[in-house]
Write a protein that holds these residues in place. Structure first.
Motif, PDB file in Angstrom:
ATOM      1  N   GLU A 180     -36.335-116.057 -14.673  1.00 45.53           N
ATOM      2  CA  GLU A 180     -36.532-117.318 -14.192  1.00 45.53           C
ATOM      3  C   GLU A 180     -36.156-116.710 -12.407  1.00 45.53           C
ATOM      4  OE1 GLU A 180     -36.185-120.493 -17.519  1.00 45.53           O
ATOM      5  OE2 GLU A 180     -34.155-120.142 -16.338  1.00 45.53           O
ATOM      6  N   ARG A 181     -36.986-115.659 -11.962  1.00 44.95           N
ATOM      7  CA  ARG A 181     -36.679-115.166 -10.705  1.00 44.95           C
ATOM      8  C   ARG A 181     -38.415-114.925 -10.066  1.00 44.95           C
ATOM      9  NH1 ARG A 181     -37.213-109.939  -9.224  1.00 44.95           N
ATOM     10  NH2 ARG A 181     -37.054-109.022 -10.998  1.00 44.95           N
ATOM     11  N   LEU A 182     -38.675-115.263  -8.942  1.00 50.59           N
ATOM     12  CA  LEU A 182     -39.619-114.789  -8.056  1.00 50.59           C
ATOM     13  C   LEU A 182     -39.634-113.295  -7.950  1.00 50.59           C
ATOM     14  CD1 LEU A 182     -39.988-117.448  -5.406  1.00 50.59           C
ATOM     15  CD2 LEU A 182     -41.317-117.497  -7.613  1.00 50.59           C
ATOM     16  N   PRO A 183     -40.834-112.742  -8.535  1.00 51.14           N
ATOM     17  CA  PRO A 183     -40.838-111.286  -8.542  1.00 51.14           C
ATOM     18  C   PRO A 183     -41.436-110.522  -7.331  1.00 51.14           C
ATOM     19  CG  PRO A 183     -42.795-111.825 -10.073  1.00 51.14           C
ATOM     20  CD  PRO A 183     -42.093-113.259  -9.524  1.00 51.14           C
ATOM     21  N   ILE A 184     -40.429-110.932  -6.351  1.00 53.98           N
ATOM     22  CA  ILE A 184     -40.861-110.451  -4.790  1.00 53.98           C
ATOM     23  C   ILE A 184     -40.601-108.999  -4.859  1.00 53.98           C
ATOM     24  CG2 ILE A 184     -40.221-110.755  -2.580  1.00 53.98           C
ATOM     25  CD1 ILE A 184     -39.252-113.758  -3.288  1.00 53.98           C
ATOM     26  N   ALA A 185     -39.582-108.565  -5.156  1.00 50.97           N
ATOM     27  CA  ALA A 185     -39.242-107.171  -5.167  1.00 50.97           C
ATOM     28  C   ALA A 185     -40.390-106.320  -5.630  1.00 50.97           C
ATOM     29  CB  ALA A 185     -37.910-106.634  -5.779  1.00 50.97           C
ATOM     30  N   GLU A 186     -41.096-106.828  -6.765  1.00 51.53           N
ATOM     31  CA  GLU A 186     -42.067-106.130  -7.472  1.00 51.53           C
ATOM     32  C   GLU A 186     -43.623-106.347  -6.920  1.00 51.53           C
ATOM     33  OE1 GLU A 186     -39.694-108.100  -8.753  1.00 51.53           O
ATOM     34  OE2 GLU A 186     -38.496-106.689  -9.947  1.00 51.53           O
ATOM     35  N   GLY A 187     -43.505-107.353  -6.009  1.00 46.40           N
ATOM     36  CA  GLY A 187     -44.662-107.196  -5.035  1.00 46.40           C
ATOM     37  C   GLY A 187     -45.459-108.840  -5.186  1.00 46.40           C
ATOM     38  N   TRP A 188     -44.815-109.515  -5.878  1.00 48.11           N
ATOM     39  CA  TRP A 188     -45.383-110.938  -5.881  1.00 48.11           C
ATOM     40  C   TRP A 188     -45.418-111.581  -4.744  1.00 48.11           C
ATOM     41  CZ3 TRP A 188     -43.322-115.611  -4.587  1.00 48.11           C
ATOM     42  CH2 TRP A 188     -43.973-116.897  -5.121  1.00 48.11           C
TER      43      TRP A 188
END
Ligand code: HEM
Ligand code: MG
Length: 231
Positions: free
Chosen positions: A185-193
């Protein structure tokens, strides 16, 4: 980052919706999961996912019926079975099991393993996942509710995860983004989202909904009277 991911603490409420839980975990919604209303939800959906109010606002309006307070509800309230919450969910067990709220990896394995051989989900895989999940519930749940209403909501929710985690025009969403969204339940910002540049609204959700619904090969259970939700 003014909206860091912070998992919920012991006094924070969460519920059956990964989309709203994620918004709370990033502080777009109150981190305690309380004092929600239509405008709080509409602002959070816009800021977090670039989702506009036309469809999102209908869900938020329906959810106001889940609490006794006419002006607010919590992320926990929305587990009320038969409001939005329904059986044959893609990441939660059916109400009859006693837990229709928490993420369930066994249930989620159908979605996790969908679209083998490629690194994305799309409307075809989303439809197939709905079909498989409904077959599982049909086989195991004597109280299964499967009317037009549940079918409609389930197909909207599939369009929501593809749109929020992927391209809302094509409905293609990277598997790792979708899996992080459900599991953490996290925005995958670190993964490039990145938040969609295209607004997510009825113009984009409608075609995805139709494609998912068609490919879910749904058969109607018992009928029921439709409630008009918007003009
Ligand atoms: C379920 C996403 C907004 C209430 C779901 C599911 C997804 C999702 C993917 C399916 C979970 C599953 O089948 O296991 C989103 C996204 C939103 C959003 C991306 C954008 C902000 C809302 C709103 C409400 C809501 C505004 C009401 C206030 C629910 C409820 C469920 C649910 C009650 C449980 C349904 C069930 O699976 O039984 N949501 N949602 N959601 N959502 Fe949301
Ligand atoms: Mg459910």
């Amino acid at each position: 980052d003014d909206h860091p991911y912070i998992p919920p603490g012991p006094n924070d409420l969460r519920g059956p919706c990964p989309g709203l839980n994620t918004l709370a975990n990033h502080g777009y919604l109150p981190r305690d999961g309380r004092n929600l209303n239509v405008s709080v939800i509409v602002d959070a959906g816009f800021n977090g996912y670039h989702m506009e109010a036309d469809i999102l606002g209908i869900a938020a309006k329906v959810a106001t019926l889940t609490s006794r307070d006419p002006l607010s509800f919590t992320l926990d309230d929305i587990k009320l079975h038969g409001n939005i919450e329904h059986d044959a969910s893609v990441s939660r067990a059916d109400f009859i099991t006693g837990d229709n709220v928490h993420f369930n990896e066994t249930i989620f394995s159908v979605l996790a393993n969908a679209n083998p051989g490629v690194d994305f989900y799309n409307t075809t895989s989303a439809g197939q996942v709905q079909h498989t999940r409904l077959a599982q519930s049909t086989a195991t749940n004597p109280n299964l509710t499967n009317t037009d209403k549940e079918f409609f909501i389930r197909s909207v929710e599939s369009a929501f995860y593809l749109s929020a985690m992927g391209d809302p025009v094509t409905g293609v969403a990277p598997k790792n983004f979708v899996q992080i969204f459900f599991r953490e339940e996290r925005l995958p910002i670190a993964e490039g989202w990145k938040r969609s540049e295209v607004p997510i609204n009825s113009d984009t959700l409608g075609p995805l909904f139709n494609s998912i619904a068609a490919q879910s090969n749904w058969t109607r259970g018992e009928g029921c009277h439709w409630v008009m939700l918007s003009p």
